[in-house]
Structure formats: structure tokens, C-alpha cells
Design a protein around this motif. Sequence first.
Motif: not given
Length: 294
Positions: A10, A12-13, A15-16, A18-20, A22-23, A226
Motif C-alpha cells: 500500500s 504507506t510510507r 502517503h498521501p 500513494t493513497k490512490s 501504486s508507488k 520514502t
Amino acid sequence: MKGIILAGGSGTRLHPLTKSISKQILPVYDKPMIYYPLSVLMLAGIREILVISTGRDIRLFQDLLGSGEQLGLSCQYAVQEQPRGLAEAFLIGEEFIGTDHVCMILGDNIFYGQSFSSILERVVRRGEGATIFGCRVQDPSAYGVVEFDNTGKAVALEEKPLYPRSHYAVPGLYFYDQQVVEIARQIKPSRRGEIEITDVNQEYLSRGQLNVELFGRGMAWLDTGTPDSLLEAANLVETIQKRQGLYVACIEEIAFNKGYITREQLLELARPLRKLAYGQYLSSIAEESLVAGG
């Protein structure tokens, strides 16, 4: 040998950001992040590739890479419903792997170095057992760590140890023989509920079949998970490309140099991008090859 790019999670590191999305779709300077691990597999001579991602994001990679035919590759796709550990990739990809050997690379890892291609070719030729890599880092506690004895032989592996026994972290690039699927199937989930890649490597070590290749000073490895590391990677790529005039992880150039596509196919890939520096670079590669060929 077949290749797997694990592009799930996901992010998470990040965000935001990658909230919508893929990294592994995010840009690293001028290319999507997934181009970098894909280029590593291509440099190793791997042409059959499975991309594993989430149900939300898998379509993005299908739209980006398609069947892979335009690059002389065969790309397939699979979904990892939940992040249950890196080694779950071998269970998801069991049918894809079949009886072949396999290389897995994490979708957010970037490698760059003058001798990297020759290292990859040597590892592919090795065949039996498993090969992982060791890269010296200042703070290895955030990674899997490999420990060596006085003769330089790998004797132990630890996952994110509080007190690391060496400065050599294990980056997200792994080569395995056909035993890996069965080994992954027998691994019990860790306390995190994940099938740990370190446990797979530990099993190969206990069998006396684990090889470790150490990266020297001239090798760069970046984990772009990150915001800081993503920026560092982009700056590195920008510096190399502007100083040398050569592109990093240019998958079309690699496909052409490997003989996967013809000069005409390379020009066809460059045509929609002809107004951009990237397209002009591809055209120049094709033109230089014509001059070199007489």
C-alpha cells in the motif's frame, strides 16, 4: 530463467502520494519506478516476466507494459490480495514459474553500477541454489542482514536486527532454482503473519546452497519507499543522464541492445515521443547503430 516483479503493498510510507496510485507507477525522475526493476531483469537476459500487484493497481501495469511484445518480452500479471510476505510471490507465481529458475526483484528497488550487467550474467549462469546480494549500508537495522565468518562465507541471516552483526544489507533482488516454490510452501508465517523471504534464504543457507554476491564501492542501491529516498533516486538518475548523456533504465534501449527488437521496432517506439527528449534519445540510438553497422 523467469522473472517476477513484486509491485504490491500500500506504500504507506509515501502517503498521501500513494493513497490512490501504486508507488511503482510514481516517477523516478523521468520514468515510472517499475522501469528500473524491469530493466534489471532485462539486463539479466530474462524475457518472461510476471508482475504481481494489488487488485486496485494491477490494471495500471497492464496499461503501461501490456503484453511486453513491443519490447520482445512476455509479460503476465497476478494479484496479491493482501501483503502476506515477499515469499508469497513464489506461491502466487507457482504456475508461471513451473520447473524453471526464477529471479524476483522488488518493484521499489533501483540498482546502478558499471559492472552490474556482468554480475547478473554470472549469477544466471550459476544455476543451482540461490543467490542473494550484500550491500554495505550505514544503518543495516532496517533491512535483512547477512553475517560472514572470517573467510567471508555467509553464516547467518537476520531480518531487521536490533543489533546487526554486519553492515551488509540484503537488497530486494533474489535468484533461485526450482526448489524455491516448495521451500516457500513449507515456510510457516512469522509473527507478522508473513512468509518471510529471509526464511527462504535461511533454508538455502542450511542446505549449503546459498551464494552471496557483495556489491563494491561503485554500486548504487536505492530503496525508494520514502519521500527522501524517492527524491535521492530521482536526483541520482538526473545527474547520471545529464552528465553522461546516457539514460538509466531505458527499457527500449536495452531491448534493442539485447536483440529483442529490431532497429525499425525501436524507431516505431520512438515515433510517438519524437518531440520529447526521451524519444529523441531512442531515435539517436537507432541512428548510431546504423552508422556503426556501415
